[in-house]
Design an enzyme around this catalytic site. Structure first.
Site, PDB file in Angstrom:
ATOM      1  CG  ASP A 331      -1.888   1.069   1.287  1.00  0.00           C
ATOM      2  OD1 ASP A 331      -2.730   1.093   0.375  1.00  0.00           O
ATOM      3  OD2 ASP A 331      -1.850   1.906   2.207  1.00  0.00           O
ATOM      4  CD  GLU A 362      -2.239   2.011  -3.461  1.00  0.00           C
ATOM      5  OE1 GLU A 362      -3.383   2.282  -3.865  1.00  0.00           O
ATOM      6  OE2 GLU A 362      -1.845   2.288  -2.323  1.00  0.00           O
TER       7      GLU A 362
END
Ligand code: CA
Length: 655
Positions: A331, A362
């Protein structure tokens, strides 16, 4: 900046601190095995540390014992007995103040993760777990993104009530209904990896509360312990460990690998075990002494400091070894560093072999975050510095196909967007032929997708952008269905790894909610009956998955793979085609594959490339079917591609 904070931060950044306190041992936490228990905790600023042992997760009576100070800021205490199943915490004295804290390295915990637990991990293995192995990798990685509670909360899942929304739901064989659901359904899809939203212990759901609570879980509390609200009993810390392992084993038995969504960029609250154990060490601060907030969740973990990096790398390794996790999705990886990501990649490779554990993240952050001197953010622009085996979500592919994730009505290629033809052709080659703001080392670094838990579901996005005046998410719009199929057709024919949000294949809707992280479980859950209502769309996806695995030219992850894509051309607005060299060293069914995307609202006649020697083109996929293998009716070497659809043709070169 508060003087004492500034002083501490300067000390943490000093060579003196590194020399005196950097601890590279792998034995922090409570290690319990073979009738012995050793507690070790890193707390370099502490003047005194006391261990408190409890019989259970709630009672107040405890046994207190002072820990011994050792080298490198490590405090320890040994017991010549197994304390398996006992609970514990610490009282740490810093600057004369006693602060109780859980153990950041704990492998177990009680209800709501407030108290740590000792576990002899070998006693948490179920029969067969030691022999458990991940299924073999096939030529492609097709990732299905799923939330544990979403999976079985619906009554129509057929899962017994006590297992609904739990780890246990994944172990149910045959749900007894008239159509396949849950594991049976997943198996039938053909995806290779299931990516589970966070299931380390997180803070936003009361584990003693009712089942109607819901959260995605991006708020870590105990990084090395499974979340308790997914266990059938959150109070007994051993149960969550066992049931989580059972779930992973069930995936492996059913032919799927498991990717864990990990959130090392921030903690649930600033007042974490980290902060209590070593104040200010684990977080980033702005010049004015306030916490930086690049995560948009209130704090940023200070990746780039040696003991933070050790913690994160060791935690990843722990899940890979202890729980047999096959991959990690980071994340807000842009808040971590290139150095740390490459180190994690190398450590996993050394232990398990190259590519065995999948890594992707990400490649961005939500806001500015100050990095340690000499480190580089693991963001998109720096992908070239990341190891080949670390992939990033391609927002370029995503946005080119379906449009902005933030502006609902803004279309992409499949829903009426203009001027995106070149981007679509560049996406097909995994951005290796240019077009993005960075050049990936190979398409292995690319994760192609058009929907994830964040933002609108694909279905909702298409409805909002194609029917803005009367968006009805429960209506089966014909043009939305076509655009959905075309969107899937496009990213399934792009080089790179493939990723989809659970339910994209049956038009999953959240009624236009684009951030359902704490919405009701009813809004979030998979509605199993929809797999029947949208069965035609499900079949379309299944066909694409089967077909993809038969196209080595698209699965190729080598740096040269982009060269397989030639003759890229724009026929008119919304219509592009390219030729794929599909030959491979192994058996291959079609030497060349010709692919056309027609996103326009009318049919288009497109010339087929001249064949190398007279072999007939077969239709491998069109807007209706994805493994039809019909011979094309070829008139003047051209084919008619219906409005809003993709077509794929393959042929063998004779001889
Ligand atoms: Ca929890």
């Amino acid at each position: 900046m508060k003087e004492n904070v500034a002083k501490r931060l300067a000390f943490f950044a000093s060579e003196e601190f590194e020399e005196k306190f950097r601890y590279d041992g792998k034995d922090l936490g409570a290690v319990c095995r073979e009738g012995r228990t050793v507690f070790k905790v890193w707390s370099p600023l502490a003047e005194r540390v006391e261990l408190r042992l409890y019989r259970d997760g709630v009672s107040e009576s405890c046994l207190r014992q002072e820990m011994q100070a050792g080298e490198k800021g490590v405090w320890s205490l040994e017991f010549e007995e197994s304390l398996h199943g006992m609970y514990y915490d610490y009282v740490v004295r810093i600057e004369g103040r006693d602060v109780p804290t859980g153990d950041p390295y704990a492998v177990g915990c009680g209800c709501n993760g407030d108290r740590s637990m000792v576990a002899d991990l070998r006693l948490t293995d179920l029969p067969g777990f030691r022999e458990d192995r991940a299924p073999k990798l096939c030529g492609e990685q097709i990732i299905y993104e799923l939330h544990i509670k979403d999976f079985s909360y619906d009554r129509d899942s057929g899962i017994p009530e006590e297992y609904r929304g739990k780890y246990k739901a994944f172990t149910v064989r045959g749900t007894g209904g008239s159509y396949p659901t849950c594991m049976e359904y997943l198996k039938s899809l053909g995806v290779t990896h299931v990516h589970l939203l966070p299931f380390f212990d997180y803070g936003s759901v009361d584990e003693a509360g009712d089942e109607g609570q819901f959260n995605w879980g991006y708020d870590p509390k105990n990084y090395n312990v499974p979340e308790g609200s997914y266990a059938t009993d959150a109070a007994d810390g051993l149960i969550r460990i066992r049931e989580c392992k059972e779930m992973i084993q069930a995936f492996h038995e059913n032919g799927m690998r498991v990717v864990m969504d990990v959130v090392y960029n921030h903690t649930h609250r600033e007042d974490s075990w980290f902060q209590r154990m070593v104040p200010d060490y684990y977080y980033r601060y702005l010049e004015d002494g306030s916490l930086s907030n690049g995560s948009a969740c209130g704090n940023d973990v200070a990746a780039g400091r040696s003991m933070v990096d050790n913690y994160i790398a060791d935690s990843v390794m722990y899940w890979a070894k202890e729980y047999h996790i096959d991959g990690f999705r980071f994340d807000l990886m842009g808040l971590l560093t290139v150095e740390l990501m490459n180190r994690i990649c190398r450590e996993l490779e050394d232990q398990f072999g190259p590519g065995e554990k999948m890594l992707y993240g990400e490649p961005w952050s939500a806001d500015f975050s100050p990095l340690e001197e000499g480190t580089m953010a693991a963001e998109k622009q720096n992908a070239g510095y990341l190891e080949d085996y670390i992939a990033i979500f391609s927002d370029d592919t995503r946005d080119a196909i379906k449009g902005s994730v933030f502006r609902g009505e803004e279309p992409g290629f499949v829903n009426g967007g203009k001027g995106l033809e070149q981007s679509i052709l560049q996406a097909a080659a995994g951005w290796r032929l240019g077009g993005a703001c960075f050049l990936p080392k190979s398409c292995r670094q690319i994760v192609n997708y058009v929907s994830a838990h964040d933002n609108f579901t694909l279905w909702d996005k298409l409805v909002i952008s194609m029917h803005p005046q009367e968006a009805d998410f429960d209506k089966m719009y014909e043009d939305v269905l076509e655009a959905n199929k075309l969107a899937a057709f496009i990213y399934f024919t792009c080089q790179g790894n493939l990723f989809l949000q659970a339910g994209e294949e049956f038009g999953r809707s959240k009624q236009g909610e684009d951030n359902s992280y704490s919405s009701s479980p009813e809004l979030n859950m998979i509605r199993w009956h929809r797999t029947v209502e949208y069965g035609d769309l499900v079949e379309y996806y299944k066909g694409l998955i089967r077909l993809r695995k038969r196209l080595p030219g698209l699965c190729d992850k080598s740096p040269e793979a982009g060269r397989r894509i030639t003759c890229g051309s724009v026929h008119r607005k919304g219509v592009v085609s390219f030729l794929l060299d599909n030959r491979s060293e192994g058996a291959c069914e079609w030497d060349e594959v010709f692919i056309v995307y027609n996103a326009s609202a009318r049919a288009c006649r497109t010339p087929l490339p001249k064949e190398a020697g007279g072999g007939l083109w077969e239709v491998l996929a069109d807007g209706l079917e994805t493994d039809c293998r019909k011979q094309a009716r070829i008139e003047d070497h051209s084919v008619r591609v219906p409005a809003r659809s993709g077509m794929m043709f393959g042929h063998r070169c004779p001889g």
